[in-house]
Design an enzyme around this catalytic site. Structure first.
Site: not given
Length: 246
Positions: A97-99, A234
């Site tokens: 996950l990219c946040i 991101c």
């Protein structure tokens, strides 16, 4: 010797913080999620089960992920990695996950993120999980981790081809088999989500807040290329092949 002592202190502090968070999440769960330890002797790795939010394309899904915590938590952020197949513009092909809130609290002008958007010790697992819910409803297509998924999502939202929807629905269907295998009943309505934890939190105002939070019909879901999505920036680094398999 001094470095080892400092490491031991940091690890001990992280274990205390994680133990408190884990206990609170068992007593006051986040609606739509279940968390458990992968190994009861290791507080630094959690298994997260995510129920697809109602009124989204992920509705009815049962997705698994792992959260890994650093030894200096909460001063450094955890990471979240989906182990279930999960097509999403803000999830790398390998499941990461990219946040913004999971990015280290450093000053990096080239990232386009302010320090306030990144991780701080004031954030928590609960903050991360609620952010995942928001992303499932409204992906950040202006700064995607999975470029191909972002392109498919845009086309789908603009009334073009439905490849994105087909892949996600197939993943939701596959996840239902996993839920059935584990004897898990996936909530399908906002009320089911919120009533699932009602007996534990025992506060009507919190249940009402939950219903308001998950009422995605109140959101403006129209795609707008100029939307301000600074909360979720991101990098595309590591996205060698943005295409996800069905």
């Amino acid at each position: 010797m001094e470095e080892m002592a400092e490491l031991a202190v940091a690890t001990s502090s992280a274990v205390r913080a994680l133990t408190l968070e884990y206990k609170k999440l068992q007593e006051e769960p986040v609606e739509g999620f279940r968390v458990k330890l992968v190994d009861d002797s290791n507080m630094f790795e959690w298994e997260v089960s995510i129920f697809g939010p109602p009124d989204t394309i992920y509705q009815g899904g049962y997705f698994k992920a792992r959260m890994l915590f650093p030894i200096d938590y909460p001063y450094s952020p955890p990471s979240l990695h989906f182990t279930s197949k999960f097509l999403h513009p803000n999830v790398f092909v390998d499941g990461r996950l990219c946040i913004s809130i999971l990015h280290p609290p450093i000053n990096d002008p080239s990232s386009g993120e302010s320090a306030s958007e990144r991780w701080t010790p004031a954030r928590s697992v609960r903050t991360v999980l609620l952010s995942v819910i928001s992303l499932m409803n409204e992906p950040n297509v202006s700064s995607p981790a999975n470029v191909d998924a972002s392109v498919m999502y845009r086309r789908w939202k603009q009334g073009g081809d439905d490849q994105y929807a087909k892949i996600v629905k197939s993943q939701v269907q596959a996840s239902k088999a996993e839920a059935e295998k584990e004897g898990v009943v996936v909530p399908l309505t906002i009320e089911d989500y919120c009533n699932e934890v009602k007996d534990k939190i025992k506060k009507k105002d919190e249940v009402d807040d939950c219903i308001d939070f998950y009422d995605f019909n109140n959101y403006d879901n129209d795609y707008d290329d100029d939307d301000d999505e600074d909360d979720y920036k991101c990098s595309e680094e590591g996205n060698e092949d943005g295409e996800d398999d069905e």
